[in-house]
Design a protein around this motif. Structure first.
Motif, mmCIF file in Angstrom:
data_model
loop_
_atom_site.group_PDB
_atom_site.id
_atom_site.type_symbol
_atom_site.label_atom_id
_atom_site.label_comp_id
_atom_site.label_asym_id
_atom_site.label_seq_id
_atom_site.Cartn_x
_atom_site.Cartn_y
_atom_site.Cartn_z
ATOM 1 N N GLY A 63 53.071 12.076 -56.483
ATOM 2 C CA GLY A 63 51.689 12.020 -56.949
ATOM 3 C C GLY A 63 51.505 12.743 -58.348
ATOM 4 N N SER A 64 52.506 13.410 -58.843
ATOM 5 C CA SER A 64 52.346 13.960 -60.154
ATOM 6 C C SER A 64 53.206 13.430 -61.345
ATOM 7 C CB SER A 64 52.978 15.415 -60.115
ATOM 8 O OG SER A 64 54.549 15.594 -60.008
ATOM 9 N N SER A 65 52.978 13.703 -62.300
ATOM 10 C CA SER A 65 53.956 13.321 -63.530
ATOM 11 C C SER A 65 54.567 14.352 -64.241
ATOM 12 C CB SER A 65 52.864 12.390 -64.480
ATOM 13 O OG SER A 65 52.475 11.475 -64.075
ATOM 14 N N GLY A 66 54.716 15.592 -63.623
ATOM 15 C CA GLY A 66 55.151 16.616 -64.167
ATOM 16 C C GLY A 66 54.389 17.890 -63.959
ATOM 17 N N GLY A 67 54.842 18.898 -64.817
ATOM 18 C CA GLY A 67 53.819 20.158 -64.631
ATOM 19 C C GLY A 67 54.258 21.188 -65.775
ATOM 20 N N TRP A 68 53.129 22.187 -65.933
ATOM 21 C CA TRP A 68 53.321 23.198 -66.741
ATOM 22 C C TRP A 68 53.634 24.624 -66.296
ATOM 23 C CZ3 TRP A 68 53.878 22.018 -71.919
ATOM 24 C CH2 TRP A 68 53.567 20.797 -72.376
ATOM 25 N N GLY A 69 53.923 24.639 -65.001
ATOM 26 C CA GLY A 69 53.911 25.949 -64.264
ATOM 27 C C GLY A 69 54.945 26.095 -63.038
ATOM 28 N N ILE A 70 55.735 26.693 -63.183
ATOM 29 C CA ILE A 70 56.578 26.942 -62.116
ATOM 30 C C ILE A 70 56.915 28.454 -62.007
ATOM 31 C CG2 ILE A 70 58.828 26.718 -63.778
ATOM 32 C CD1 ILE A 70 60.006 25.160 -61.118
ATOM 33 N N THR A 71 57.259 29.012 -60.680
ATOM 34 C CA THR A 71 57.620 30.385 -60.426
ATOM 35 C C THR A 71 58.222 30.427 -58.979
ATOM 36 O OG1 THR A 71 56.760 32.786 -60.607
ATOM 37 C CG2 THR A 71 55.435 30.980 -59.347
ATOM 38 N N GLN A 72 58.591 31.684 -58.583
ATOM 39 C CA GLN A 72 59.359 31.773 -57.489
ATOM 40 C C GLN A 72 58.758 33.221 -56.855
ATOM 41 O OE1 GLN A 72 63.483 32.367 -57.204
ATOM 42 N NE2 GLN A 72 63.723 31.289 -55.133
ATOM 43 N N THR A 73 58.402 33.338 -55.492
ATOM 44 C CA THR A 73 57.958 34.334 -55.174
ATOM 45 C C THR A 73 59.138 35.274 -54.338
ATOM 46 O OG1 THR A 73 57.331 33.190 -52.819
ATOM 47 C CG2 THR A 73 55.509 33.552 -54.662
ATOM 48 N N ALA A 74 58.784 36.431 -53.633
ATOM 49 C CA ALA A 74 59.863 37.374 -53.430
ATOM 50 C C ALA A 74 60.399 36.700 -52.113
ATOM 51 C CB ALA A 74 59.270 38.687 -53.051
ATOM 52 N N ASP A 75 59.759 35.732 -51.205
ATOM 53 C CA ASP A 75 60.190 35.379 -50.117
ATOM 54 C C ASP A 75 61.327 34.250 -50.461
ATOM 55 O OD1 ASP A 75 58.621 33.385 -50.716
ATOM 56 O OD2 ASP A 75 57.685 33.364 -48.747
ATOM 57 N N GLY A 76 61.335 33.757 -51.775
ATOM 58 C CA GLY A 76 62.444 32.619 -52.220
ATOM 59 C C GLY A 76 61.668 31.384 -52.341
ATOM 60 N N THR A 77 60.261 31.383 -52.007
ATOM 61 C CA THR A 77 59.542 30.090 -52.088
ATOM 62 C C THR A 77 59.424 29.728 -53.569
ATOM 63 O OG1 THR A 77 58.446 30.197 -50.130
ATOM 64 C CG2 THR A 77 57.378 28.701 -51.770
ATOM 65 N N VAL A 78 59.514 28.574 -54.167
ATOM 66 C CA VAL A 78 59.613 27.967 -55.413
ATOM 67 C C VAL A 78 58.220 27.356 -55.388
ATOM 68 C CG1 VAL A 78 60.259 26.478 -57.188
ATOM 69 C CG2 VAL A 78 61.890 27.838 -55.844
ATOM 70 N N TYR A 79 57.130 27.499 -56.285
ATOM 71 C CA TYR A 79 55.839 26.955 -56.547
ATOM 72 C C TYR A 79 56.046 26.217 -57.743
ATOM 73 C CZ TYR A 79 54.120 29.595 -52.544
ATOM 74 O OH TYR A 79 54.075 30.156 -51.331
ATOM 75 N N ALA A 80 55.300 25.005 -57.838
ATOM 76 C CA ALA A 80 55.052 24.033 -59.098
ATOM 77 C C ALA A 80 53.765 23.637 -59.182
ATOM 78 C CB ALA A 80 56.092 22.992 -58.809
ATOM 79 N N GLY A 81 53.263 23.758 -60.532
ATOM 80 C CA GLY A 81 51.826 23.317 -60.525
ATOM 81 C C GLY A 81 51.993 22.085 -61.424
#
Length: 724
Positions: free
Chosen positions: A77-95
């Protein structure tokens, strides 16, 4: 040719004539890494998680030490993104964009979880930062909101960060003090938000507010706020007062390292590795110097060694050991992805050129063989134009005008060559072209935070150009066509990115080719925001599209003689008109390809959906990129190129007289098309006969046409009467 959905008469076949659509597939797979985050991957190994453009966008996991691709996780549903990070529990998040969603996954997972739109109505999620307790923060477009997400509380809209602005392009957080900083483009604001109380305070230096170089990347490191501005100037600020601690240096990386190592914060400047001495409040190149090979888009330390991914298109990276001063440049195996087509043009030789969104890769298709050749990167081409077998390109973001000779080898920097840039004139998107003699006319829209486009005139003989700023006050120039000795221009009320329109309705304007002066302005569609396309119609009138309304204007007076509502959409620059060889006009807008009868102005649907961007070749075929529109208006999956081939026209260059005339005697019967593309005027063939033979022929032919249902018996009588 009569287009799709026309009911055929019994004089011809029993079923409608259909055009055909051919899918030529994905035109280019390429690499575009917007941002990388260095963290912990599968099996506890070091990893850089890179968010990439694609259809769909993906996150690639690569070990920066072993340089091994570990995984690729799609973001449907996306074409890419301008944000990515990882929280302390190892989960990767992409915006992501253009759906404005947040995705999460644990390293090693096959799929990402779509957590939903970060703020209702927001289509871009920017600058993700991890906070405490698994919470992530980010910014949005087009409402310039900030938001947070945690697995326990879900999404929280932190509100619009500054009234009237569109971009919160990056955020920084101090979870210990419950503070968030939001970089606002494009007017220039830096908001300090108290997460506990909601209090907002603009700490951007007063002297820089309104400057076109606005805060773009921000990092809070060791109690100092590092700011990279949009035009690469850099500042270090006190995060509470906005007091300037250091300035006068440049930064081209996506911000700085997020931690200080040995008292230094690292960044790249003009392709070299720099550091900021926290104790001395002083930027300086690292000893060496060290050539980073480009701007860093992600940073991390592994066993004391600094690693960086270099943006955006080559998979480049480097490492630097602060202890020894040694550095190494290398490649990381980010996988190429199919990427959305940004623009299409048909060459005079029948080959079809495509350019990729943001990535700017140029490819060419030979329709006869289906072979696609990758030529190289030109930059995102927002407008282009063929003249004398050569191609003019209008390239974002510097408003570059380039010139390409397809008969010569593609050599970056040489062919195509850059003729000039319009960015110094406040223009970043050249979108419209026209020509007359040795002059090329270019319409453009303004840079971020600015109002007023431009009409630029390039003289091929002298190789010089002149710029007429804002031929219509506060409006961009989005469409051009030459009719006789006059250039007609269509405008958009929109300013550059991040602005609110000052004008209220789009205008037509005229420019005298002989004198080089603007003459007049007209309002063809009251209240319309953008005139997206202008052509000379088959009847010699000026045809245009404005917010989904077709208008026809008399070029002698500028008076609109007819309007036809084609779509309820608000209109956008990709909406286009094409005059076909069969005299019909095709309109590509709101995802459809519509055919317009030049006599009756009847509108029929040639392609029901998926038409986003279009171009017409010399044979009359309409080429378009694929794509589907979601509920929020985001276009997804546009990497494929398709061709619509109209049905065969039995009467090329039809007689388009409004009424049927017999030897210049007007019958008063409206001329019209038969399903095979012949008009009544074509079929009467009165020019072949005279005298008694003419009367006999017209009577017989009129009776045949009435029997077929193309005209009525009464109309047949009126035609016969005209010959007597």
């Amino acid at each position: 040719m009569r287009i799709l959905s026309v009911v055929l008469s019994t004089f011809l076949a029993a079923s409608p004539v259909q055009g055909t659509v051919t899918d030529f597939g994905v035109q280019a797979a390429a690499l575009t890494v917007h941002e990388g985050h260095f963290g912990t991957g599968q099996d506890g190994r070091p990893a850089v998680f890179a968010i990439q453009m694609g259809t769909p966008g993906v996150v690639a996991e690569v070990d920066p030490v072993t340089r091994e691709l570990r995984d690729t996780v799609p973001l449907p549903g996306s074409s890419g993104g301008w944000g990515i990070t990882q929280t302390a529990d190892g989960t990767v998040y992409a915006g992501t964009y253009p759906n404005g969603h947040l995705y999460s996954f644990k390293p090693g997972a096959d799929v990402a979880t779509d957590l939903g739109q970060v703020v209702p109505g927001e289509t871009y999620a920017y600058g993700l930062q991890a906070g405490a307790d698994g919470t992530v923060y980010g910014g949005t477009y087009p409402g310039a909101h900030a938001f947070s997400y945690s697995p326990s509380a879900g999404f929280r809209d932190l509100g619009a960060m500054f009234p009237g602005q569109q971009y919160t392009v990056d955020v920084a957080v101090d979870t210990d003090r419950q503070l968030l900083w939001a970089a606002i483009g494009s007017a220039g604001h830096l908001i300090r938000l108290d997460l506990a109380t909601g209090e907002k305070r603009d700490i951007w230096p007063e002297a820089l507010r309104g400057d076109a170089s606005y805060p773009y990347d921000i990092n809070l490191v060791a109690g100092k706020l590092f700011v990279k501005r949009s035009k690469n100037q850099a500042l270090v600020l006190d995060p509470d007062t906005g007091a300037v601690l250091a300035d006068g240096f440049t930064m081209n990386s996506r911000g700085t390292t997020k931690t200080a190592a040995g008292g230094y914060v690292y960044f790249t400047s003009s392709g070299a590795l720099w550091r900021y001495d926290l104790a001395a409040d002083r930027p300086e190149p690292v000893p060496g110097p060290v050539n980073a090979g480009g701007p860093a888009v992600g940073w991390g330390f592994v066993d004391g060694k600094l690693y960086a991914a270099i943006g955006n298109y080559g998979g480049d990276a480097f490492s630097y050991d602060p202890a020894t001063g040694t550095a190494e440049r290398f490649k990381l195996p980010f996988p190429h992805q199919p990427i959305d087509i940004a623009n299409i043009t048909a060459g005079p030789d029948g080959r079809i050129y495509t350019n990729l969104f943001i990535n700017g890769n140029l490819a060419v298709l030979d329709p006869a063989t289906g072979t696609v050749t990758q030529l190289g990167r030109t930059g995102q081409t927002d407008g282009w134009f063929w003249k004398d077998g050569k191609l003019y390109l209008g390239v974002y973001p510097n408003g570059s005008i380039m010139h390409y000779d397809p008969a010569q080898p593609f050599v970056s920097g040489t062919n195509p060559r850059e003729l000039f840039r319009l960015i110094s004139d406040g223009q970043n998107r050249p979108v419209a072209f026209a020509s007359s003699g040795s002059k090329v006319y270019i319409g453009s829209t303004p840079d971020y935070g600015l109002w007023g486009g431009a009409l630029t005139v390039y003289d091929e003989t002298t190789r010089t150009h002149t710029v007429l700023r804002a031929p219509v006050t506060d409006q961009g120039v989005t469409s051009l066509v030459v009719l006789g000795g006059t250039l007609w221009g269509g405008t958009s009320i929109n300013g550059g990115g991040g602005t609110t329109p000052r004008a209220t309705e789009a205008k037509l304007f005229t420019y005298d080719l002989a004198t080089g002066a603007k003459r007049s302005e007209y309002t063809p569609v009251p209240g319309a925001r953008t005139i997206t396309s202008l052509i000379e119609g088959p009847d010699g009138l000026l045809w245009g599209l404005a917010d989904g309304t077709l208008f026809l204007a008399d070029p002698a007076t500028g008076e609109v003689v007819r309007r036809v509502k084609l779509s309820t959409g608000s209109g956008s620059v990709p909406d286009e008109l094409h005059l076909n060889a069969d005299e019909h006009v095709y309109a590509a807008l709101d995802g459809k390809l519509l055919g317009i009868d030049p006599l009756s102005k009847e509108v029929t649907v040639a392609v029901e959906s998926g038409v986003h961007r279009s171009a017409q070749d010399g044979a009359g075929n309409v080429w378009f990129r694929s794509g589907t529109k979601d509920a929020d208006g985001a276009i997804q999956g546009g990497a494929r190129l398709l061709r619509y081939t109209p049905p065969v026209d039995a009467c090329p260059r039809s007689d388009l007289s409004p009424t049927v005339t017999i030897k210049d005697r007007d019958s008063g019967v409206a001329n019209r098309y038969r399903a095979d593309g012949c008009t009544v005027e074509d079929l009467i063939e009165d020019e072949k006969y005279s005298g008694g033979q003419l009367v006999t022929h017209v009577a017989r032919k009129s009776a045949e046409l009435a029997a077929s249902g193309l005209i009525t018996a009464r109309e047949a009588g009126r035609i016969i009467a005209a010959v007597r």
